[in-house]
Design a protein around this motif. Sequence first.
Motif, PDB file in Angstrom:
ATOM      1  N   SER A   1       1.349   9.700  37.918  1.00 19.63           N
ATOM      2  CA  SER A   1       1.803   9.636  36.526  1.00 19.63           C
ATOM      3  C   SER A   1       0.654   9.601  35.535  1.00 19.63           C
ATOM      4  CB  SER A   1       2.674   8.389  36.322  1.00 19.63           C
ATOM      5  OG  SER A   1       1.904   7.213  36.497  1.00 19.63           O
TER       6      SER A   1
ATOM      7  N   ASP B   1      -1.659  26.893  34.310  1.00 18.47           N
ATOM      8  CA  ASP B   1      -0.884  25.682  34.565  1.00 18.47           C
ATOM      9  C   ASP B   1      -0.071  25.879  35.840  1.00 18.47           C
ATOM     10  OD1 ASP B   1      -1.245  23.944  32.057  1.00 18.47           O
ATOM     11  OD2 ASP B   1      -0.725  25.891  31.187  1.00 18.47           O
TER      12      ASP B   1
ATOM     13  N   ASP C   1       0.895  30.100  30.713  1.00 17.90           N
ATOM     14  CA  ASP C   1       2.277  29.840  30.308  1.00 17.90           C
ATOM     15  C   ASP C   1       2.948  31.104  29.759  1.00 17.90           C
ATOM     16  OD1 ASP C   1       0.684  29.940  28.079  1.00 17.90           O
ATOM     17  OD2 ASP C   1       1.336  28.029  27.225  1.00 17.90           O
TER      18      ASP C   1
ATOM     19  N   PRO D   1      11.179  22.349  32.965  1.00 13.06           N
ATOM     20  CA  PRO D   1      10.249  21.671  32.053  1.00 13.06           C
ATOM     21  C   PRO D   1       9.164  20.888  32.760  1.00 13.06           C
ATOM     22  CG  PRO D   1      12.400  20.579  32.073  1.00 13.06           C
ATOM     23  CD  PRO D   1      12.556  21.859  32.824  1.00 13.06           C
ATOM     24  N   GLN D   2       9.417  20.456  33.991  1.00  8.00           N
ATOM     25  CA  GLN D   2       8.417  19.727  34.775  1.00  8.00           C
ATOM     26  C   GLN D   2       8.658  19.961  36.252  1.00  8.00           C
ATOM     27  OE1 GLN D   2       9.135  15.687  33.514  1.00  8.00           O
ATOM     28  NE2 GLN D   2      10.699  15.347  35.057  1.00  8.00           N
ATOM     29  N   LEU D   3       7.657  19.621  37.065  1.00  4.04           N
ATOM     30  CA  LEU D   3       7.795  19.796  38.513  1.00  4.04           C
ATOM     31  C   LEU D   3       8.845  18.839  39.057  1.00  4.04           C
ATOM     32  CD1 LEU D   3       4.076  20.153  39.680  1.00  4.04           C
ATOM     33  CD2 LEU D   3       5.697  21.954  39.105  1.00  4.04           C
ATOM     34  N   GLU D   4       9.733  19.360  39.888  1.00  2.00           N
ATOM     35  CA  GLU D   4      10.753  18.531  40.526  1.00  2.00           C
ATOM     36  C   GLU D   4      10.600  18.604  42.044  1.00  2.00           C
ATOM     37  OE1 GLU D   4      14.627  19.605  39.143  1.00  2.00           O
ATOM     38  OE2 GLU D   4      14.234  19.004  37.065  1.00  2.00           O
TER      39      GLU D   4
ATOM     40  N   ALA E   1       6.939  18.237  43.002  1.00  4.00           N
ATOM     41  CA  ALA E   1       6.189  17.094  42.467  1.00  4.00           C
ATOM     42  C   ALA E   1       5.389  16.392  43.552  1.00  4.00           C
ATOM     43  CB  ALA E   1       7.150  16.103  41.804  1.00  4.00           C
TER      44      ALA E   1
END
Length: 627
Positions: A141, A249, A308, A324-327, A330
């Motif tokens: 995090s 990214d 991007d 929107p974010q890594l799932e 992750a």
Amino acid sequence: MEPVVFNYEMAVVLAVLALTVFLFVSELIRIDLTAILVLVIVGLLSYAPGLSNLADVTQLFDGFASNAVISIIAVMILGSGLDKTGIMNKVAAKILKVGGGTEARILPIVSGTVGVISSFMQNVGAAALFMPVVSRISARSGIPLSRLLMPMGFCAILGGTMTMVGSSPLILLNDLLRSANANLPPDMQMAEFGLFSVTPIGVVLIATGILYFLLLGRWVLPDTQSLSDATSGKDTKDYLKRVYGIRADVFEVEVPEDSELVGQVLADINHEHHLYIISTSYRGKVSMLQILTAEIAAPCRLAIIGKDRVVEEFAKMYNLRVLPQLEVFAEEFAPTNAGIAELVIPPDSDMIGKCPRELQLRKATGVSLLAIHRSEDTLSHVQTPEHEPTQIGLVKFQAGDMLVVHSRWEALTKLKRNSDLIVVTSDFPQEELRPQKVGWAILFFLISLSLILFSDVRLSLCLLTGAVGMLLTRVLSIDEAYRAVGWNTVFLLACLIPLGQAVQNTGTAAWIAQVVLGVLDGWPIWALQAGVALLATGFSLVMSNVGATVLLVPLAISIAVAAGGNPAVFALTVAISTSNSFIIPTHQVNALVMGPAGYKVKDFIRSGTIMTGLFLVVSLVMLNIVF
């Protein structure tokens, strides 16, 4: 009660106590070295005339074999064993999924969970088991470890007040009440407390601790370097940009069944669209080792490295959804598990003259090739202002090529044994996880926990049973077990035990109690109870909480009887207040978290002073509401 007369031994003990506190606060020397120095001073002084009660020199080092110290060693090994199987990674991933990676959400989840766990097992055990989880949460995090470990540790201590088996003083309390009842008249006999008699008090204390750090954490918690910055390897995005000029990214992209991308070859997609598909997830299985000649199957998800703008155009072209974010990925891209590494091809490598696709590099080595740095040139799928995109899968290797790869640390550790490549990167966790041992690890952890909860076996033996079981089943090697122990914590606690015993054996503790209670004589009952709580709090900072409880419970009962108060509530006040130990790192939990988070004594003084005040107010109010 016969009055205690102040004497020469007490004066010496108070002087040593003052020196200890001064060295702790000033940190002129490391606090574990301070503890060793105090042990030596107490031992040498006990040979002086008139000071024989300071310590029994034949038992001076018994602290190293004490129940508390052996328990800490065993629980560190247990925690390391669970961590070695990868189960702590999964727990961290679950917490991050719920908490969303923000301090305001992660802090209450972690602290509350540890608080509840510590209500049924020793608080230091709960804290030690969760330390690997918190470390991984910090790394993934970006939240500094120092922002999470102290709240977790404080809540572990507070959790010990939730049940009558949560801390040693509460476990001991009913025995002390039975002993005191023998000297009380029939109409003043005290009833024993049930397992959950103190639960409302403990719940409110944990809630207070969590709210305290949520509201005031930005001011009272230090903001030191996070574990991810210190030990978890290089961040993919920043490192590629800074060193190789590749501005890219990591994206997670969802591919539906009706996408035109289905059936296309990975290598061709990478080259044509100037991006890099580094991992796939199909039918619930994540793979970083797919062959680049493989075709896309759907529905699936792709982990893509690229600009991007390029990835958005690619997604629009093929009817894909960019998350929107890594799932799903992750865990794969967590800095504790994987990251950027650099490899060099030596002159005698068998890879010279061959290309990555010919070698099936991903399948053979477990690494994903992002770029080749040759002389002053960087070859990559990703287009940069300085370089055109290159289909690096077809570039033949040369001696001296620097390969920029993304790899799981486990695979990189194995690669160090490969003579065809030299691993240049060194700052990564070089350990091999053993997921195949997870069953053994959980089994022996549950055995230890069951012995603690359902038997009278000594705590240290319960924990050592599980630790030895993990060693015998090779969840951990014995050398790994030695490395898992925080020896600075062990020495800190073991060396301070003789000082606590000296405070008690010389009558210094009884004299201090006598002076304080003399000052409180004639005060109203609520003030007497507050004075008893303060006294127990002070004693818990310089001696064991069990010793403070044994010493003060009879005194508190006597005060309550004389003043017309409830003796059972006064006794419970002592047992709960001995958990109010936050100001200096003499408590086992505070000592445990101090090193990994890089805390200073002043950090505990700043955070712990306010927590101590809140504990006193909340516990006294709740004691009088509940009882």
